[in-house]
Design a protein around this motif. Structure first.
Motif, mmCIF file in Angstrom:
data_model
loop_
_atom_site.group_PDB
_atom_site.id
_atom_site.type_symbol
_atom_site.label_atom_id
_atom_site.label_comp_id
_atom_site.label_asym_id
_atom_site.label_seq_id
_atom_site.Cartn_x
_atom_site.Cartn_y
_atom_site.Cartn_z
ATOM 1 N N LEU A 164 0.806 -1.219 0.000
ATOM 2 C CA LEU A 164 0.000 0.000 0.000
ATOM 3 C C LEU A 164 0.839 1.269 0.000
ATOM 4 N N ASN A 165 2.028 1.216 0.597
ATOM 5 C CA ASN A 165 2.915 2.377 0.598
ATOM 6 C C ASN A 165 4.348 1.886 0.776
ATOM 7 N N PHE A 166 5.294 2.569 0.156
ATOM 8 C CA PHE A 166 6.672 2.075 0.159
ATOM 9 C C PHE A 166 7.645 3.129 0.667
ATOM 10 N N ASP A 167 8.399 2.737 1.684
ATOM 11 C CA ASP A 167 9.535 3.536 2.137
ATOM 12 C C ASP A 167 10.616 2.592 2.671
ATOM 13 N N GLY A 168 10.904 1.549 1.894
ATOM 14 C CA GLY A 168 11.946 0.602 2.252
ATOM 15 C C GLY A 168 11.461 -0.579 3.081
ATOM 16 N N ASN A 169 12.258 -1.642 3.070
ATOM 17 C CA ASN A 169 12.093 -2.820 3.931
ATOM 18 C C ASN A 169 10.783 -3.566 3.684
ATOM 19 N N PHE A 170 10.549 -3.943 2.434
ATOM 20 C CA PHE A 170 9.356 -4.716 2.099
ATOM 21 C C PHE A 170 9.401 -6.132 2.689
ATOM 22 N N ILE A 171 10.591 -6.731 2.760
ATOM 23 C CA ILE A 171 10.689 -8.133 3.155
ATOM 24 C C ILE A 171 10.231 -8.340 4.592
ATOM 25 N N ASP A 172 10.752 -7.546 5.520
ATOM 26 C CA ASP A 172 10.428 -7.730 6.936
ATOM 27 C C ASP A 172 8.949 -7.495 7.213
ATOM 28 N N ILE A 173 8.401 -6.421 6.658
ATOM 29 C CA ILE A 173 7.005 -6.105 6.909
ATOM 30 C C ILE A 173 6.086 -7.127 6.260
ATOM 31 N N SER A 174 6.501 -7.699 5.125
ATOM 32 C CA SER A 174 5.704 -8.730 4.464
ATOM 33 C C SER A 174 5.637 -9.994 5.309
ATOM 34 N N CYS A 175 6.758 -10.373 5.898
ATOM 35 C CA CYS A 175 6.789 -11.572 6.737
ATOM 36 C C CYS A 175 5.878 -11.401 7.956
ATOM 37 N N ILE A 176 5.937 -10.224 8.588
ATOM 38 C CA ILE A 176 5.088 -9.958 9.751
ATOM 39 C C ILE A 176 3.615 -10.020 9.353
ATOM 40 N N ALA A 177 3.281 -9.443 8.199
ATOM 41 C CA ALA A 177 1.891 -9.426 7.751
ATOM 42 C C ALA A 177 1.377 -10.827 7.458
ATOM 43 N N VAL A 178 2.183 -11.640 6.780
ATOM 44 C CA VAL A 178 1.734 -12.987 6.392
ATOM 45 C C VAL A 178 1.554 -13.880 7.609
ATOM 46 N N ILE A 179 2.532 -13.910 8.521
ATOM 47 C CA ILE A 179 2.423 -14.805 9.673
ATOM 48 C C ILE A 179 1.297 -14.361 10.597
ATOM 49 N N THR A 180 1.071 -13.049 10.725
ATOM 50 C CA THR A 180 -0.037 -12.565 11.550
ATOM 51 C C THR A 180 -1.377 -12.929 10.925
ATOM 52 N N ALA A 181 -1.481 -12.786 9.605
ATOM 53 C CA ALA A 181 -2.725 -13.148 8.917
ATOM 54 C C ALA A 181 -3.009 -14.641 9.033
ATOM 55 N N LEU A 182 -1.968 -15.470 8.964
ATOM 56 C CA LEU A 182 -2.155 -16.916 9.113
ATOM 57 C C LEU A 182 -2.630 -17.262 10.524
ATOM 58 N N LEU A 183 -2.073 -16.590 11.518
ATOM 59 C CA LEU A 183 -2.498 -16.830 12.896
ATOM 60 C C LEU A 183 -3.934 -16.352 13.136
ATOM 61 N N HIS A 184 -4.328 -15.309 12.439
ATOM 62 C CA HIS A 184 -5.663 -14.730 12.609
ATOM 63 C C HIS A 184 -6.727 -15.480 11.811
ATOM 64 N N PHE A 185 -6.327 -16.155 10.762
ATOM 65 C CA PHE A 185 -7.272 -16.811 9.845
ATOM 66 C C PHE A 185 -7.967 -18.001 10.517
ATOM 67 N N ARG A 186 -9.215 -18.205 10.153
ATOM 68 C CA ARG A 186 -9.993 -19.357 10.604
ATOM 69 C C ARG A 186 -10.639 -20.008 9.390
ATOM 70 N N LYS A 187 -10.530 -21.328 9.300
ATOM 71 C CA LYS A 187 -11.165 -22.060 8.199
ATOM 72 C C LYS A 187 -12.433 -22.744 8.704
ATOM 73 N N PRO A 188 -13.421 -22.913 7.828
ATOM 74 C CA PRO A 188 -14.672 -23.547 8.254
ATOM 75 C C PRO A 188 -14.445 -24.976 8.770
ATOM 76 N N ASP A 189 -15.189 -25.320 9.791
ATOM 77 C CA ASP A 189 -15.124 -26.682 10.315
ATOM 78 C C ASP A 189 -15.820 -27.619 9.329
ATOM 79 N N LEU A 190 -15.382 -28.870 9.289
ATOM 80 C CA LEU A 190 -15.970 -29.826 8.349
ATOM 81 C C LEU A 190 -16.067 -31.201 8.980
#
Length: 309
Positions: free
Chosen positions: A146-172
């Motif tokens: 969304l906005n760039f001022d350096g260090n895409f790699i670190d912020i991307s890793c934080i975003a992905v792992i946090t989203a995975l921890l927050h995500f919920r899949k439907p029970d089956l």
């Protein structure tokens, strides 16, 4: 990376002299990160926005039921998609006209994060298997810069792992040959099996001496800093990305060319990164805990209203 970003000689000299004095343009020390803000969506599971200084990334995790790969019938699928567009900075181009360097950066970020999460077994792929060789969960993480001022790699890793921890899949449920997927109104969705939290920390290197001293000398006084902004990233003579978790396990190390670095400096970087990973892991867990408590209090309020009726 972006289109050519011209830095004047005066600006370059000023930044490098400041770094030699352990100062940066935004007032930070060399080994100090910018303030990090992590915001999870209160309306849907799996969407996170992370802000680090002026750099901002959004990540949405989604899941669907599909067939597993033939060579891995007992595992689910995990994929990462990245998109760098002019939305985040005028230095980038649109997807159809993006240059090869920009496309290479998108691939680099995707592969780095994928290795950090999938190959380190942070995400348990076997837990995504529903019916061996027939059905499994396919988890996809879409990164939007969304906005760039350096260090895409670190912020991307934080975003992905946090989203995975927050995500919920439907029970089956499996009833014979029939697969029943329950709506969230019928059963509470289930979290992904995350075994540990890997976080990337990227170091930038600068040489205060000449090249001969860097290659043959014994001073080992190369300058290192973390969480570089755009100018610092462009002036860097090399970078190294370390991926660690709170257990002090080194999951990944990437250094492709650039300035020669002594082994003792690498060990120092690992020590610095370990402390930062502890702080970031605690921050991520705190954000997720607050979100969980708010959702529970919201559900209790709704139940109270129903009971009152």
């Amino acid at each position: 990376m972006p289109r050519d970003y011209d830095i004047s000689n005066n600006e370059k000299q000023f930044v490098l002299e400041a770094l030699k004095q352990n100062l940066r343009l935004d007032g930070r020390k060399l080994l100090q990160m910018r303030d990090i803000s992590i915001v999870v969506s209160p309306e849907e599971y799996g969407y996170v926005e992370v802000t680090m200084g002026k750099t901002k990334v959004g990540c949405r995790v989604s899941g669907e039921i599909t067939k597993p790969y033939d060579e891995r019938p007992f595992e689910g699928i995990f994929q990462i998609s990245t998109e760098i567009s002019p939305i985040c900075s005028p230095f980038f181009e649109s997807g159809q006209t993006s240059n090869s360097k920009q496309s290479a950066d998108e691939v680099l970020i995707s592969r780095l994060i994928e290795k950090a999460i999938r190959r380190s077994n942070a995400l348990d792929l076997e837990s995504l298997c529903i019916i061996a060789g027939s059905k499994c969960w396919s988890i996809r993480a879409d990164l939007q810069f969304l906005n760039f001022d350096g260090n895409f790699i670190d912020i991307s890793c934080i975003a992905v792992i946090t989203a995975l921890l927050h995500f919920r899949k439907p029970d089956l449920e499996i009833d014979g040959d029939q697969l029943i997927v329950f709506d969230t109104n019928q059963r509470d969705p289930t979290p992904l099996s995350i075994l540990h939290i890997p976080i990337c920390v990227t170091f930038q290197f600068y040489n205060p001496n000449d090249n001969e001293e860097n290659i043959k000398g014994d001073l080992n006084n190369e300058l290192i800093l973390i969480d570089s902004n755009l100018i610092e990233e462009r002036l860097s003579l090399g970078s190294m990305t370390l991926t660690l978790n709170k257990n002090k396990e080194l999951c990944q190390m990437l250094k492709s060319g650039g300035l020669n670095i002594d082994a003792t400096l690498i060990i120092k970087c690992c020590s610095v990164a370990s402390k930062l990973v502890d702080e970031l892991t605690t921050k991520i867990q705190k954000v997720l805990k607050v979100d969980e408590e708010q959702r529970k209090s919201g559900m209790e309020s709704e139940l109270q209203v129903v009971n009152d009726r």
